[in-house]
Design an enzyme around this catalytic site. Structure first.
Site, mmCIF file in Angstrom:
data_model
loop_
_atom_site.group_PDB
_atom_site.id
_atom_site.type_symbol
_atom_site.label_atom_id
_atom_site.label_comp_id
_atom_site.label_asym_id
_atom_site.label_seq_id
_atom_site.Cartn_x
_atom_site.Cartn_y
_atom_site.Cartn_z
ATOM 1 N N SER A 174 -60.439 17.066 13.549
ATOM 2 C CA SER A 174 -59.225 17.845 13.308
ATOM 3 C C SER A 174 -59.581 19.278 12.885
ATOM 4 C CB SER A 174 -58.373 17.122 12.265
ATOM 5 O OG SER A 174 -57.048 17.626 12.240
ATOM 6 N N GLN A 175 -59.088 19.720 11.737
ATOM 7 C CA GLN A 175 -59.398 21.072 11.277
ATOM 8 C C GLN A 175 -60.901 21.291 11.175
ATOM 9 O OE1 GLN A 175 -57.138 23.200 7.958
ATOM 10 N NE2 GLN A 175 -59.026 22.683 6.876
ATOM 11 N N LEU B 190 -58.141 18.361 7.522
ATOM 12 C CA LEU B 190 -57.204 18.787 6.490
ATOM 13 C C LEU B 190 -56.762 17.613 5.626
ATOM 14 C CD1 LEU B 190 -55.499 21.238 5.484
ATOM 15 C CD2 LEU B 190 -53.709 20.491 7.080
ATOM 16 N N HIS C 82 -53.284 10.291 15.444
ATOM 17 C CA HIS C 82 -54.210 11.267 14.860
ATOM 18 C C HIS C 82 -55.110 10.663 13.784
ATOM 19 C CE1 HIS C 82 -55.663 15.285 14.204
ATOM 20 N NE2 HIS C 82 -55.459 15.176 12.906
ATOM 21 N N ASP D 150 -51.520 11.547 20.107
ATOM 22 C CA ASP D 150 -52.064 12.002 18.829
ATOM 23 C C ASP D 150 -50.963 12.173 17.779
ATOM 24 O OD1 ASP D 150 -54.596 13.585 17.515
ATOM 25 O OD2 ASP D 150 -52.708 14.579 17.035
#
Length: 379
Positions: free
Chosen positions: A188-189, A122, A360, A305
């Site tokens: 991630s996404q 994202l 993250h 994260d």
């Protein structure tokens, strides 16, 4: 090659097609003005230079029948320099054996590595993966690495099925040119986009699917990107937005998983509940079969994260109604083997690599993490 369950977005041409729009990496908690423009990343290739033949070998091989060593040097040359000479018969016979005196040249390493495809998360872009690209080229020289530059910035908020369609059109020709298989690294996404791709692509040839800090069982946490997108909502009431037809037009609502409103999640989720096999649909059996084509599933995440909530979602763990984290083996999607997790684990095809101390935004640039959790699976 595949059919997404809802209307696809505009057709994307080529393997590196781009959609307009840039935005800050809110999941990375960056300032909107700090996101650099993406760069074109191409794989480094090892250059193999043949060992040069010394000039004195080629000079001795040139024979001039009108001159001999006894006649002295040829005009313009010397006894040790360039110039054709007539070699004595004995030396001429030994000429083929002179090459044995040359230093042995080691055979170049020609290991063939499978192509690597990287899918961002994202509010991200290809620029964020420059360190990862360097690591791969150092440890696996000659590897063809494609960092897909699609749905960058604000475009990453587009519905995930639309993104699956676009990334699928980019990935398909890369797979077609790699009959030996490919590796996916999805951040991630992007890890959810890749899992959906593995479900809807009938003939994918993914060897290793590396899910890098991805909310595979959903997201339920107050993070900065949520405050930026929905400033008047908190996690406790975001379901009112996300579980509406309007909310499902945002990618993050496609995997918003409120453990206190599970019935609304199952009925309204147009993405996560489908790829998890939590809601019946006519393609469930085919999707499960497709997903099980993957050679290996590598799950990476960690307690520091700071974005994925709970962080165990990266390993298919998630909250129950009391916000107690249940591990993958306790989840209904595992117990029912609804999309193939239990089968993958039974055949030893799931690798879990938790690592503490990584935030993250640092997963794709941490060298130790790369060497421990990613590099071993890029054969």
């Amino acid at each position: 090659m595949f059919q997404c369950p809802s209307g696809p977005g505009p057709a994307l041409r080529g393997t590196l097609a781009r959609l307009p729009g840039k935005a800050p990496d809110v999941t990375a908690e960056r300032d909107p003005s700090s996101l650099p423009s993406p760069i074109s990343l191409s794989p480094a290739r090892a250059l193999l230079t043949p060992f040069p033949i010394p000039h004195w070998v080629s000079d001795w091989g040139e024979v001039n029948s009108r001159r001999s060593w006894a006649h002295g040097p040829r005009p313009g040359g010397s006894m040790l320099g360039p110039g054709p000479w007539l070699l004595p018969a004995g030396l001429l016979l030994l000429l083929p054996f002179l090459t044995l005196l040359l230093p042995a040249v080691p055979a170049p390493h020609r290991a063939s590595y499978k192509p690597v495809i990287v899918v961002h998360g994202l509010f991200d872009s290809s620029y964020s993966f420059r360190h990862l690209l360097e690591y791969i080229n150092e440890t696996h020289p000659g590897t063809v690495v494609t960092v897909l530059d699609l749905f960058d910035g604000r475009e990453s908020l587009r519905p995930l099925w639309e993104q699956v369609q676009g990334f699928g059109e980019a990935v398909a020709p890369i797979m077609a040119k790699a009959p030996q298989g490919v590796h996916l690294i999805c951040y991630s996404q992007g890890g959810l986009v890749c899992r959906a791709l593995l479900s809807v692509m009938d003939e994918h040839n993914v060897d290793s699917f590396i899910s890098l800090s991805s909310p595979q069982m959903g997201q339920y946490g107050d993070t900065d990107y949520l405050k930026w997108l929905f400033p008047t909502s908190m996690r406790s009431n975001l379901y009112r937005i996300c579980y509406s037809p309007w909310g499902q037009e945002f990618s993050i609502c496609n995997y918003w998983h409120d453990p206190h409103h599970d019935d609304l999640y199952l009925n309204a989720s147009s993405f996560l509940a489908l790829i998890n096999g939590e809601r019946d649909h006519p393609n469930a059996t085919a999707w499960r079969k497709n997903f099980l084509r993957v050679g290996r599933l590598v799950l990476i995440g960690g307690p520091d994260d700071g974005v994925i909530t709970p962080w165990q979602s990266s390993f298919f763990g998630f909250y129950d109604a009391n916000e107690t984290v249940l591990e993958m083996e306790e989840q209904l999607v595992y117990l029912r083997d609804s999309f193939g997790l239990k089968t993958l684990l039974a055949r030893g095809a799931i690798v879990r690599c938790p690592m503490a101390g990584i935030s993250h935004t640092a997963w794709h640039s941490n060298r130790t993490l790369y060497e421990t959790c990613i590099e071993p699976w890029l054969s």
